[in-house]
Design a protein around this motif. Sequence first.
Motif, PDB file in Angstrom:
ATOM      1  N   UNK A 151     -43.145 -96.124 -45.723  1.00  0.00           N
ATOM      2  CA  UNK A 151     -43.948 -95.286 -44.822  1.00  0.00           C
ATOM      3  C   UNK A 151     -43.140 -94.208 -44.118  1.00  0.00           C
ATOM      4  N   UNK A 152     -41.843 -94.469 -43.921  1.00  0.00           N
ATOM      5  CA  UNK A 152     -40.960 -93.508 -43.264  1.00  0.00           C
ATOM      6  C   UNK A 152     -39.968 -92.973 -44.292  1.00  0.00           C
ATOM      7  N   UNK A 153     -39.861 -91.660 -44.410  1.00  0.00           N
ATOM      8  CA  UNK A 153     -38.930 -91.038 -45.353  1.00  0.00           C
ATOM      9  C   UNK A 153     -37.505 -91.283 -44.876  1.00  0.00           C
ATOM     10  N   UNK A 154     -36.698 -91.932 -45.710  1.00  0.00           N
ATOM     11  CA  UNK A 154     -35.327 -92.286 -45.345  1.00  0.00           C
ATOM     12  C   UNK A 154     -34.353 -91.244 -45.910  1.00  0.00           C
ATOM     13  N   UNK A 155     -33.759 -90.473 -44.995  1.00  0.00           N
ATOM     14  CA  UNK A 155     -32.805 -89.421 -45.356  1.00  0.00           C
ATOM     15  C   UNK A 155     -31.393 -89.900 -45.095  1.00  0.00           C
ATOM     16  N   UNK A 156     -30.433 -89.402 -45.899  1.00  0.00           N
ATOM     17  CA  UNK A 156     -29.040 -89.842 -45.779  1.00  0.00           C
ATOM     18  C   UNK A 156     -28.105 -88.648 -45.769  1.00  0.00           C
ATOM     19  N   UNK A 157     -27.134 -88.662 -44.841  1.00  0.00           N
ATOM     20  CA  UNK A 157     -26.043 -87.680 -44.766  1.00  0.00           C
ATOM     21  C   UNK A 157     -24.741 -88.460 -44.798  1.00  0.00           C
ATOM     22  N   UNK A 158     -23.827 -88.091 -45.699  1.00  0.00           N
ATOM     23  CA  UNK A 158     -22.542 -88.774 -45.822  1.00  0.00           C
ATOM     24  C   UNK A 158     -21.428 -87.742 -45.860  1.00  0.00           C
ATOM     25  N   UNK A 159     -20.404 -87.918 -45.047  1.00  0.00           N
ATOM     26  CA  UNK A 159     -19.276 -86.994 -45.100  1.00  0.00           C
ATOM     27  C   UNK A 159     -18.326 -87.177 -43.934  1.00  0.00           C
ATOM     28  N   UNK A 160     -17.152 -86.579 -44.084  1.00  0.00           N
ATOM     29  CA  UNK A 160     -16.215 -86.526 -42.975  1.00  0.00           C
ATOM     30  C   UNK A 160     -16.738 -85.534 -41.946  1.00  0.00           C
ATOM     31  N   UNK A 161     -16.586 -85.863 -40.688  1.00  0.00           N
ATOM     32  CA  UNK A 161     -17.100 -85.007 -39.620  1.00  0.00           C
ATOM     33  C   UNK A 161     -16.107 -83.892 -39.313  1.00  0.00           C
ATOM     34  N   UNK A 162     -15.952 -82.996 -40.304  1.00  0.00           N
ATOM     35  CA  UNK A 162     -15.178 -81.773 -40.139  1.00  0.00           C
ATOM     36  C   UNK A 162     -16.131 -80.632 -39.776  1.00  0.00           C
ATOM     37  N   UNK A 163     -15.634 -79.579 -39.131  1.00  0.00           N
ATOM     38  CA  UNK A 163     -16.515 -78.462 -38.785  1.00  0.00           C
ATOM     39  C   UNK A 163     -17.252 -77.878 -39.977  1.00  0.00           C
TER      40      UNK A 163
END
Length: 447
Positions: free
Chosen positions: A228-240
Amino acid sequence: MKVLVSAYACNPAQGGESGNGFHWAWGMAQRGHQVWCFTTPGGQAGIKAFLAANADEGAVERIQFIYPTVPGWVQFLYRWQFGVYLHYFIWQFAVWRLAREYDRAVDFDLVHHATYSSLKMGSWLWRLGKPLVYGPVGGAQKAPIAFRQYLPDWFQTETLRSAFTWLLLKLDFNLHQNLRHAALVLASNDESAALARRLGAKRVELFLDTGLSESFRAATFPERPGQPVLQLLWVGRLYPNKALPLVLDALSQVGARVPFQLTVLGDGPMRDLVPGWIAQYGLVGRVTWRGGVPWTEVHTAMLSHDVFLFGSLRDSFASQFMEALATGLPIITLNHQGARTFLPDAAAIKVSVESPAVATAAMARAVEYVYDHPAERRAMGRAGYEFALCQTWPQRLTRLLGLLGQAGISPAVSALPLARRHHRYQQAHHHQKPRRPSPGRQPLPAE
């Protein structure tokens, strides 16, 4: 063939550049070639553990790792960013001097500069006079200046980087000679391919700078049940340059009718800013930041989410894309640099970088589209999965060897065992003092 691999970053226990460096060397050995891999001591523990765990494989007998070091004062300066560049340049010089000695005993058939994958940093190994493969390399891409609002510390991370790049491209004699003498330059995006040609490279091929471990991809295409809820994913090093705020801005513009949840996996220099960004864009309760997690958890997350959402403003080709494709995740990203060059159109929605307003609005509409069209979302995931099946490390080695054949470099396997060649070198140089190992290294700023 007898192959020298230069892999400043090389560690089978890590992903990114380090994993790439190891896979290039290991893959050549698996194909029956004899490999001497020059790297730094930073990955030595991971390499030894891997070789011990795979001691029954024939490739172990055909590969040798050599760990040139730098003077102590260079290692001391390594703690500052300018010292990282200095360390890399001086290590390259040390590799060349040591490689000359090995070459007298071994007589290499091929030299491959595998990492770092930065075009502007060059290699000293063209001086050996052997066929040289340089890359895959990127580094010519720049973050669009119109998007500077999404990159903290723009002056330090982008302006100074651009100035340093310009200086090297203008003044570095070694870089120009390296490109002109290379038998094959592998470029990880169109920008870097064009720059390599302008600087004198004779044979340039587009080539992804990341590969896929066969153990990472799902055995079959992963079917995702409707949620029911669209599951989005972001993966990465927190660089600028990874520009997480751009994605958050886009999500703040998604229509209220679309229920979504974004999971952010990653840690890095920008970590203290993340809670403020989430609040700034009104996404408290709709974004969960879990920090850095093991790669096994990344894999699990990719299988349990619906869409991979990523908006890096400067990247050769994010390795996260390949992992998302391998788990059947459709992708929403920006239409520039490595993503534009390599991501299949059928597997991704790539939005224009005409302006921040256009990009974020288009990304918001893309999120709404994939929510409204689950069948199309599945088809995108399938297209990406089929693409990923063709990007495993064995297949990458096959393509590289094919390109070498086209360039007139024979891929024939030498009959002389590695152990004999190494023994000959040891006898000729038994009088040399052992080199002092250096501490582990940190990466150059992300390309």
